[in-house]
Design a protein around this motif. Structure first.
Motif, PDB file in Angstrom:
ATOM      1  N   VAL A 271       0.841  -1.194   0.000  1.00  0.00           N
ATOM      2  CA  VAL A 271       0.000   0.000   0.000  1.00  0.00           C
ATOM      3  C   VAL A 271       0.879   1.248   0.000  1.00  0.00           C
ATOM      4  N   ALA A 272       1.971   1.217   0.761  1.00  0.00           N
ATOM      5  CA  ALA A 272       2.843   2.397   0.805  1.00  0.00           C
ATOM      6  C   ALA A 272       3.463   2.665  -0.553  1.00  0.00           C
ATOM      7  N   ASN A 273       3.898   1.609  -1.218  1.00  0.00           N
ATOM      8  CA  ASN A 273       4.492   1.817  -2.530  1.00  0.00           C
ATOM      9  C   ASN A 273       3.474   2.287  -3.550  1.00  0.00           C
ATOM     10  N   THR A 274       2.263   1.736  -3.483  1.00  0.00           N
ATOM     11  CA  THR A 274       1.235   2.191  -4.418  1.00  0.00           C
ATOM     12  C   THR A 274       0.914   3.651  -4.165  1.00  0.00           C
ATOM     13  N   ALA A 275       0.736   4.002  -2.903  1.00  0.00           N
ATOM     14  CA  ALA A 275       0.403   5.395  -2.580  1.00  0.00           C
ATOM     15  C   ALA A 275       1.548   6.318  -2.988  1.00  0.00           C
ATOM     16  N   ALA A 276       2.798   5.874  -2.771  1.00  0.00           N
ATOM     17  CA  ALA A 276       3.926   6.708  -3.186  1.00  0.00           C
ATOM     18  C   ALA A 276       3.909   6.882  -4.703  1.00  0.00           C
ATOM     19  N   GLY A 277       3.576   5.805  -5.393  1.00  0.00           N
ATOM     20  CA  GLY A 277       3.572   5.874  -6.850  1.00  0.00           C
ATOM     21  C   GLY A 277       2.540   6.840  -7.381  1.00  0.00           C
ATOM     22  N   ILE A 278       1.324   6.845  -6.787  1.00  0.00           N
ATOM     23  CA  ILE A 278       0.306   7.723  -7.341  1.00  0.00           C
ATOM     24  C   ILE A 278       0.579   9.177  -7.023  1.00  0.00           C
ATOM     25  N   ALA A 279       1.362   9.443  -5.993  1.00  0.00           N
ATOM     26  CA  ALA A 279       1.540  10.837  -5.597  1.00  0.00           C
ATOM     27  C   ALA A 279       2.811  11.454  -6.169  1.00  0.00           C
ATOM     28  N   GLY A 280       3.616  10.699  -6.861  1.00  0.00           N
ATOM     29  CA  GLY A 280       4.806  11.310  -7.441  1.00  0.00           C
ATOM     30  C   GLY A 280       6.000  10.391  -7.514  1.00  0.00           C
ATOM     31  N   GLY A 281       5.927   9.213  -6.875  1.00  0.00           N
ATOM     32  CA  GLY A 281       7.040   8.288  -6.983  1.00  0.00           C
ATOM     33  C   GLY A 281       7.815   8.151  -5.693  1.00  0.00           C
ATOM     34  N   THR A 282       8.539   7.032  -5.582  1.00  0.00           N
ATOM     35  CA  THR A 282       9.275   6.798  -4.346  1.00  0.00           C
ATOM     36  C   THR A 282      10.469   7.722  -4.215  1.00  0.00           C
ATOM     37  N   GLY A 283      10.788   8.478  -5.238  1.00  0.00           N
ATOM     38  CA  GLY A 283      11.919   9.383  -5.148  1.00  0.00           C
ATOM     39  C   GLY A 283      11.634  10.631  -4.342  1.00  0.00           C
ATOM     40  N   VAL A 284      10.378  10.881  -4.002  1.00  0.00           N
ATOM     41  CA  VAL A 284      10.066  12.119  -3.281  1.00  0.00           C
ATOM     42  C   VAL A 284       9.337  11.919  -1.957  1.00  0.00           C
ATOM     43  N   MET A 285       8.944  10.693  -1.642  1.00  0.00           N
ATOM     44  CA  MET A 285       8.137  10.530  -0.422  1.00  0.00           C
ATOM     45  C   MET A 285       9.023  10.298   0.794  1.00  0.00           C
ATOM     46  N   PRO A 286       8.826  11.066   1.845  1.00  0.00           N
ATOM     47  CA  PRO A 286       9.646  10.881   3.037  1.00  0.00           C
ATOM     48  C   PRO A 286       9.041   9.824   3.947  1.00  0.00           C
ATOM     49  N   GLY A 287       9.869   9.293   4.826  1.00  0.00           N
ATOM     50  CA  GLY A 287       9.351   8.311   5.759  1.00  0.00           C
ATOM     51  C   GLY A 287      10.387   7.960   6.790  1.00  0.00           C
ATOM     52  N   GLY A 288      10.003   7.089   7.706  1.00  0.00           N
ATOM     53  CA  GLY A 288      10.949   6.667   8.724  1.00  0.00           C
ATOM     54  C   GLY A 288      10.410   5.495   9.492  1.00  0.00           C
ATOM     55  N   ASN A 289      11.276   4.931  10.317  1.00  0.00           N
ATOM     56  CA  ASN A 289      10.900   3.837  11.194  1.00  0.00           C
ATOM     57  C   ASN A 289      11.112   4.307  12.618  1.00  0.00           C
TER      58      ASN A 289
END
Lengths: 378, 379
Positions: A271-289
């Motif tokens: 789900v995170a990858n799909t959501a990142a993809g629709i919003a602009g790609g994994t190259g721009v989404m920030p995140g953390g653990n």
């Protein structure tokens, strides 16, 4: 503020003192809103903090270096202790874990995980050792970056330690393999608590639990029970559930219906990858653990994707995701003003659109983007 | 052909003779504009009506299967339905239904609701396991006249249907700790890989992509990948590559044109199929089916367990397009390609026109309006 922190920084590079802090991560959400509250620090808050830095593999060194440059340009009260870790090591070296336990915060590029038997994923190992049980990805539309979907602002909170990633597999007889998916009440409860607390602290309206309990009745059923229990304690926040296959379909057709999503391990990854993809790609989404005591910040989705050879050679990796994640880190370390400046600069560069790497449709190099961000700092 | 079929149909409804045949794999519906130029030369007796089991199901099921029935009658297709009532809250599928499907070899089905939580297991899954329908196929493609955010989508998702995460083996070790078994076998992985490559070969597809998470589940998905690689060697003309499932989801929403045929284990296939259906127009229009060595069940492509909500059932606004296109696949499976083509062309014409569309496609029509439009568009 730049002039004050520089002598402080120099002073503290001689003796290293660490201030303790454990606040939850904050979203970067909507681009237009600037904070109107002045941050009044406590005396000593400006003391520089030590942060463990793991450059990693592939594009990792490139993008972590970008963060380093921007931090220096901002004179942020942060200094990095760098450690070399590579995906083909069998375990994470002990001194790295020590350093993260001491500093409590780490910034990391990706670690490549070899496919097939042999070495287990070091990303997963780090998360389990430090018990970073919540993985958070904030996926949102950036102004100036056209995508097929508008009004996306989704935070995916994913259980990070159990579920399908337990790593318990065995070959029963040749040709038959069993893989165990373990769901416990303890882990489901704490991830649900984290998700609702996050929603509460960040003024989010809705939490959606993603599951497949019609098929995996006991396992995902246990996850759902825990979410429902915690939901009763937050009557102000709407709670609903969605089956994961329908969720994927809704994500690509009507993403604006989702706000905060809490999921077990595997579904959260997808789900995170799909959501990142629709919003602009994994190259721009920030995140953390994040866990009870420690936090590791890295590129939001696809942490194991370290880009390909060509990107590394041509130095065209996208540093935006890690820059925004380092802004989350600054906020985590209680330096909101620096975090705001960094975010604003990055968003300005993207909105202008002149310096963009290949995955955003441009042709710039990492260094060009970094220089543009530094130029846009105020 | 219509005049000949009707008396034949009447005659055979009196004495029920079922012709037996072993059907080949399903064909694609993809490219909208290309009309078949090959004339289909039947063998004598090919026009004999075939019996197909019909399970209306729950929720919108009866509505959309009724739609298919109406269109079949209007076309005078050589198919007659044996209807059985099955509902999602039954404990098991009644044995006479299984008997009927074994006899007819083909079944058309609306959705069966699967209750959440403990108790009744999914009847959809039960049917697939009993009849060993090991391949689930969903064809997701852009329909002309239906604007979506993604163009050039033509993806076929072939999903292993019997094992993997859907083994149904769960137990509570101690209170508060549950273990769920994901079983991957070489046997099942091999046959689904063989089916995928054979499908690609027979339908002139250029590329097969295996979707996996073998960096984390090294043994389980590793076994799946090995089987795919072995089979790929036997088809040197078809390109083969592998993609990790999280990257796959991301690529699906950013560059879906890179995918052609995708072969996946059970859970990933479910998610990938629904995502692909969503980007190409929604689960209301994508056809699909489940096929095994001897039997085939055709139903709405993705989200078979989603039977719509109360409001759609009351207002009778369910989208019949998915099941109509699936019944066209069924007609082709039964070797009635001309009827299949007519049905598909009519449905695509109705969608391209855009006057009669249900709510999920952005319109406001009812199921009956769409059905009438399709019947009017038949030639």
């Amino acid at each position: 503020m730049a002039r004050r922190s520089l002598p402080l920084l120099r002073h503290l590079l001689h003796d290293s003192t660490v201030a303790a802090a454990a606040p939850p991560p904050q979203p970067l959400g909507l681009a237009g809103s600037r904070r109107s509250v002045t941050y009044m620090p406590r005396p000593g808050d400006g003391a520089p903090r030590a942060v463990t830095l793991i450059p990693g593999d592939g594009i990792g060194p490139l993008v972590t270096d970008a963060v380093r440059q921007v931090m220096e340009a901002m004179h942020a009260p942060v200094y990095f202790e760098t450690y070399e870790v590579h995906g083909d090591m069998s375990t994470v070296p002990a001194e790295v874990i020590e350093s993260i336990r001491r500093n409590k915060v780490c910034l990391k590029g990706g670690l490549a995980t070899p496919v097939g038997g042999g070495v287990s994923s070091l990303n997963v190992q780090l998360r389990k050792e430090l018990d970073l049980y919540a993985s958070l990805v904030n996926c949102f539309n950036l102004p100036g970056l056209p995508t097929r979907h508008e009004n996306v602002d989704i935070v995916v909170i994913r259980e990070n330690t159990e579920g399908e990633y337990s790593g318990l597999e065995h070959e029963v007889v040749p040709g038959v393999v069993e893989s165990l998916k373990v769901i416990t009440k303890f882990c489901s409860e704490r991830i649900a608590k984290y998700a609702f607390e996050y929603a509460y602290l960040n003024n989010r309206k809705k939490v959606t639990a993603v599951h497949k309990a019609n098929i995996m009745k006991l396992a995902d059923g246990l996850f759902l029970e825990s979410c429902r229990e915690v939901a009763t304690k937050y009557p102000g926040i709407k709670y609903n559930e969605i089956i994961v296959d329908n969720c994927c379909m809704q994500l690509v057709s009507k993403p604006e219906q989702f706000d905060v999503m809490v999921t077990p391990n595997l579904y959260g990854n997808l789900v995170a990858n799909t959501a990142a993809g629709i919003a602009g790609g994994t190259g721009v989404m920030p995140g953390g653990n994040v866990g009870q005591d420690h936090a590791i910040f890295e590129q939001g989705a696809s942490a194991g994707n370290v880009g390909n050879e060509k990107l590394v050679e041509q130095k065209k990796a996208n540093p935006v995701a890690l820059l925004l994640s380092s802004a989350m880190m600054l906020r985590h370390l209680q330096f909101p003003s620096f975090a705001d400046r960094l975010e604003t600069a990055v968003k300005r560069v993207i909105a202008e659109g002149r310096y963009r790497t290949k995955d955003l449709g441009g042709n710039g190099t990492t260094q060009e983007v970094v220089d543009a961000v530094i130029a846009n700092l105020d």
